[in-house]
Design an enzyme around this catalytic site. Structure first.
Site, PDB file in Angstrom:
ATOM      1  N   HIS A 149       0.857   5.132   6.985  1.00 38.00           N
ATOM      2  CA  HIS A 149       0.744   5.517   5.572  1.00 38.00           C
ATOM      3  C   HIS A 149       0.997   7.013   5.417  1.00 38.00           C
ATOM      4  O   HIS A 149       0.325   7.818   6.062  1.00 38.00           O
ATOM      5  CB  HIS A 149      -0.634   5.152   5.021  1.00 38.00           C
TER       6      HIS A 149
ATOM      7  N   SER B 267       0.805  -1.223   0.000  1.00 37.59           N
ATOM      8  CA  SER B 267       0.000   0.000   0.000  1.00 37.59           C
ATOM      9  C   SER B 267       0.836   1.269   0.000  1.00 37.59           C
ATOM     10  O   SER B 267       0.352   2.335  -0.382  1.00 37.59           O
ATOM     11  CB  SER B 267      -0.936  -0.001   1.221  1.00 37.59           C
TER      12      SER B 267
ATOM     13  N   ASP C  75      -3.543   6.508  10.745  1.00 38.44           N
ATOM     14  CA  ASP C  75      -3.123   5.148  11.112  1.00 38.44           C
ATOM     15  C   ASP C  75      -1.675   5.107  11.592  1.00 38.44           C
ATOM     16  O   ASP C  75      -1.201   4.103  12.098  1.00 38.44           O
ATOM     17  CB  ASP C  75      -3.347   4.168   9.966  1.00 38.44           C
TER      18      ASP C  75
ATOM     19  N   ASN D 292       4.589  -5.753   5.634  1.00 37.87           N
ATOM     20  CA  ASN D 292       3.455  -6.475   6.222  1.00 37.87           C
ATOM     21  C   ASN D 292       3.904  -7.786   6.865  1.00 37.87           C
ATOM     22  O   ASN D 292       3.323  -8.229   7.851  1.00 37.87           O
ATOM     23  CB  ASN D 292       2.391  -6.743   5.157  1.00 37.87           C
TER      24      ASN D 292
ATOM     25  N   GLY E   1      -2.035  -4.320   1.271  1.00 34.89           N
ATOM     26  CA  GLY E   1      -2.088  -5.559   2.033  1.00 34.89           C
ATOM     27  C   GLY E   1      -1.131  -6.630   1.561  1.00 34.89           C
ATOM     28  O   GLY E   1      -1.081  -7.716   2.143  1.00 34.89           O
TER      29      GLY E   1
END
Length: 235
Positions: free
Chosen positions: A214, A63, A211, A128, A100
């Site tokens: 990002h 992402s 968040d 991730n 993701g």
């Protein structure tokens, strides 16, 4: 480096420059004939050569590359594309970021993505994996498999590996080994390394979305500059 609310947020949405003779005589009739001949034999205007096809830079990641939470033209790959266009370097950008994405997912789709050869391949994956605490051996193997596939399908491609760091949620040893993994892969495969993709952005609240991971529009500008410093010399 301080991160906030990393794991849950990132796991939910982590991501190409062209061509150029006369006679004479003392006889007036011959001169007239020669003039007429030369006049009527002017070289035809040459057509400009077709522009050379652009080379391709493919950004392959999660992402962060995809530009989660910002407009596509505000994500760092698009900003790199604008720099390239302004300098007329003859490269086109392909953003193959997927929110993701893990290294396992990247390994499974790399063959499909590389249906056409590329000239520069920017690999941004693994974040991730780290946030999920996945085995580093698996992350290393998956990244190596992606690198091997790129080398097989685009032997002349220059591969750029984007290094990543994670907070010590999974323990300091795991976090340190995760960071070192990128340096080791770059050295082993003779890749161009971006030491830390989020340098100057990671952990800076005003440069990240709520968040905490990002980048905002301003954050992506900094990431683009970080990438550009490494990418520009090889274009």
């Amino acid at each position: 480096m301080k991160f906030s609310r990393l794991a849950g947020s990132v796991i939910g949405g982590w991501l190409l420059l062209s061509v150029v003779t006369g006679c004479g005589s003392s006889d007036s009739k011959t001169e007239s004939t020669a003039e007429t001949t030369m006049s009527s034999a002017k070289p035809a205007a040459t057509k400009p050569a077709d522009s050379a096809p652009k080379k391709t830079i493919l950004f392959y990641g999660n992402s962060l590359t995809a530009g989660y939470g910002v407009e596509p033209n505000q994500a760092f790959p698009a900003l790199i594309g604008k720099k390239i266009d302004s300098l007329e370097l003859g490269y086109s950008i392909v953003n193959a970021g997927l929110s993701g994405e893990t290294t396992a997912g990247g390994k499974s789709r790399i063959g499909w993505v590389l249906r056409k050869p590329v000239d520069v391949f920017v690999l941004e994956l693994g974040g991730n994996d780290g946030l999920r605490g996945l085995p580093l051996s698996a992350t290393r193997q998956n990244l190596q498999a992606i690198i091997d596939t790129v080398r097989a399908k685009s032997p002349q491609a220059q591969i750029v590996l984007a290094g990543m760091q994670i907070p010590p949620n999974m323990g300091t040893t795991y976090a340190n080994e995760f960071c070192e993994l990128y340096k080791q892969l770059a050295a082993k495969n003779k890749l161009v390394l971006i030491p830390f993709l989020l340098e100057g952005v990671g952990g800076v609240q005003k440069l990240n979305q709520p968040d905490g991971i990002h980048p905002t529009v301003a954050g992506h500008r900094i990431v683009a500059n970080t990438v550009w410093q490494v990418l520009q010399p090889i274009l």
